[in-house]
Design an enzyme around this catalytic site. Structure first.
Site, PDB file in Angstrom:
ATOM      1  CB  SER A 306       1.347  -8.226  -2.101  1.00 15.92           C
ATOM      2  OG  SER A 306       2.494  -8.171  -1.277  1.00 15.92           O
ATOM      3  CD1 TRP A 309       1.113  -1.045  -0.493  1.00  6.91           C
ATOM      4  CD2 TRP A 309       3.053  -2.049  -0.061  1.00  6.91           C
ATOM      5  NE1 TRP A 309       1.593  -0.532   0.699  1.00  6.91           N
ATOM      6  CE2 TRP A 309       2.785  -1.123   0.989  1.00  6.91           C
ATOM      7  CE3 TRP A 309       4.221  -2.807   0.005  1.00  6.91           C
ATOM      8  CZ2 TRP A 309       3.641  -0.937   2.067  1.00  6.91           C
ATOM      9  CZ3 TRP A 309       5.076  -2.623   1.081  1.00  6.91           C
ATOM     10  CH2 TRP A 309       4.788  -1.703   2.096  1.00  6.91           C
ATOM     11  CG  HIS A 310       6.723  -4.619  -1.986  1.00 12.86           C
ATOM     12  ND1 HIS A 310       5.656  -5.447  -1.776  1.00 12.86           N
ATOM     13  CD2 HIS A 310       7.491  -4.690  -0.858  1.00 12.86           C
ATOM     14  CE1 HIS A 310       5.765  -6.009  -0.582  1.00 12.86           C
ATOM     15  NE2 HIS A 310       6.855  -5.566  -0.005  1.00 12.86           N
ATOM     16  N   GLY A 311       6.288  -1.399  -5.391  1.00 13.50           N
ATOM     17  CA  GLY A 311       6.922  -0.455  -6.306  1.00 13.50           C
ATOM     18  C   GLY A 311       6.301  -0.481  -7.682  1.00 13.50           C
ATOM     19  CG  PHE A 480       9.071  -0.314  -0.874  1.00 14.16           C
ATOM     20  CD1 PHE A 480       9.308  -0.240  -2.236  1.00 14.16           C
ATOM     21  CD2 PHE A 480       9.773  -1.234  -0.131  1.00 14.16           C
ATOM     22  CE1 PHE A 480      10.217  -1.080  -2.839  1.00 14.16           C
ATOM     23  CE2 PHE A 480      10.697  -2.088  -0.737  1.00 14.16           C
ATOM     24  CZ  PHE A 480      10.906  -2.009  -2.084  1.00 14.16           C
TER      25      PHE A 480
END
Length: 480
Positions: A306, A309-311, A480
């Site tokens: 997670s 996923w954001h960066g 994102f």
């Protein structure tokens, strides 16, 4: 909206599809090609899977892999290639090995993390027989690109949205006005609260070594409300604009800062993403139906992914790892904490105990937000290690300097009215969310006397116009 309701039902999908691509191409025309390619591949792969029964996994699985590989490869190339390339180069330098892979200067396609996850969930559901493959290419393409939630969610499931795209939606005054009010509330949270807080947050987090103690704490708390108002504001605008036309998007936020635990926080924050990871990563890994150590491993992996996923930055990975640690530590210490609560008698005063739980959870979330917002790990480390230093100097300024210099120190050289307004709007936000927990702009506001109700509407509009039109920032989650 006018065109949507004036057109015959059979043409509305086309209007929405053209509107969605036009909306996306206002950012970059050429990057719409990525959307088209992704849509075509997922559409064809789902049709090929649907030609065989669910039991024929050997014939369906290759098409699932084609879809997943295409989506993940596109995401990797644009979002993560340079991160891994730099990491490999750094490792090669340490080992004294020659490494000459080129770096690419690629602009990250807006919303790629969102629409990639949305189409992946569709093909996975088709593979497992939870969703029939959509044969109408236009409807499927609209599902992928539906403009209200295309670039920042909520991440919708095919089972919720595709059938709605086929339904005929009549004009309904109450539904339309309810959607418009939700859009206004989202806009208020974004341009009045979030963008105002951003001024002070950016000043501190872009120059963290200029501050210590109270300014770092205030900037971190302000960022917690900035990102909440920014992202939930977008979700409100997306859900409201879809509602105007009769579409029901899933709820994405549910008063997360009133959570009494980190686990509860994640059931209230970015719900569409957390449920996506639950259904498509946590449960396939075994969820909690495994031995305890593996259960903890599954939790940690989900939060690590997670964060990633954001960066493509170590700061996001640490942020995800922190939340994974919070969850596991919470499970490991549950009995001890219950015993401590009983010994201290905290359970006798439910309001006080709830206040402690909410305060502790919010503090832990804010600590993790430091890594989410910091420009790099070095800045994040400085902020976390200097948050509680310099209090002696601050106290002396407050006690002995009566000419207002301490205010300047605390407020990051901003005018006092800037922070006063920010605090005022945060209080309004919390009060409204606390007292109208389920349906803020309908059952809550509509129950007010007419003059109070319209006073609230004018308050929203006037503050949006006077405080929001001069300087607004891009939505945080667009990156994102």
């Amino acid at each position: 909206m006018a065109l949507f309701f004036l057109l015959p039902h059979r043409f509305r999908w086309l209007l929405l599809l053209v509107a969605s691509y036009t909306f996306y191409m206002f950012w970059r025309v050429d990057y719409a090609i990525i959307l088209v390619i992704s849509t075509l591949i997922d559409y064809l792969c789902s049709l090929m899977m649907d030609r065989h029964p669910v039991e024929a996994t050997s014939k369906r699985k290759p098409w699932l892999w084609v879809s997943l590989f295409t989506n993940l490869a596109t995401l990797f190339t644009f979002k993560y290639y340079n991160f891994f390339n730099t990491a490999a180069k750094d490792l090669a330098d340490v080992l004294g090995v020659s490494y000459a892979a080129p770096a690419f200067e690629l602009l990250l396609p807006m919303g790629i993390s969102f629409y990639t996850f949305q189409t992946m969930s569709y093909t996975i559901d088709v593979y497992y027989g939870r969703q029939k493959a959509e044969k109408h290419f236009g409807i499927f393409a609209l599902f992928v690109t539906f403009f209200p939630q295309l670039v920042a969610g909520p991440i919708e499931r095919a089972g919720n949205l595709i059938d709605q795209l086929k339904e005929k939606h009549e004009f309904n005054y109450e539904r339309v006005t309810s959607g418009l009010k939700l859009m206004a509330w989202g806009l208020f949270k974004k341009v009045v609260i979030a963008d105002r807080l951003a001024v002070m947050v950016n000043q501190v987090y872009n120059n963290p070594t200029d501050y210590e103690g109270i300014p770092l704490i205030i900037a971190t708390v302000f960022f917690a409300f900035q990102i909440y108002c920014d992202f939930s504001g977008y979700s409100d605008i997306a859900i409201g604009s879809a509602q105007v036309m009769g579409f029901r998007l899933m709820e994405n936020f549910r008063r997360p800062y009133f959570s009494k635990s980190i686990r509860e926080f994640w059931s209230r924050w970015h719900i569409s993403l957390s449920t996506w990871f639950r259904d498509y990563l946590y449960i396939p890994l075994g969820g909690n139906r495994v031995v305890k150590w593996r259960w903890y491993y599954n939790i940690f992996i989900v939060f690590l992914v997670s964060g990633f996923w954001h960066g493509a930055n170590w700061t996001f990975i640490v942020w995800g790892a922190l939340h994974g640690f919070y969850q596991i530590f919470g499970f490991l210490t549950a009995k001890q904490r219950d015993t401590a609560v009983e010994l201290l008698g905290l359970g006798r005063n439910r309001i006080f105990y709830k206040f402690i739980q909410v305060g502790t959870t919010f503090s832990l979330v804010c600590l993790a937000w430091v890594f989410f917002r910091a420009n790099n790990i070095s800045d994040a480390w400085y902020i976390t290690t200097h948050m509680f230093s310099g209090f002696g100097e601050s106290a002396r300024e407050i006690m002995f300097n009566v000419n207002g210099a301490w205010i300047k120190y605390l407020l990051f050289n901003q005018p006092p009215n800037t922070i006063a307004l920010s605090l005022f709007f945060i209080i309004i936000l919390l009060v409204i969310e606390y007292f109208h927990r389920k349906d803020l702009l309908n059952s809550g506001v509509n129950s007010l006397p007419t003059i109070a109700r319209w006073g609230f509407y004018y308050f929203l509009l006037i503050t949006i116009i006077t405080l929001g039109v001069f300087k607004s920032n891009e939505f945080i989650y667009f990156q994102f």
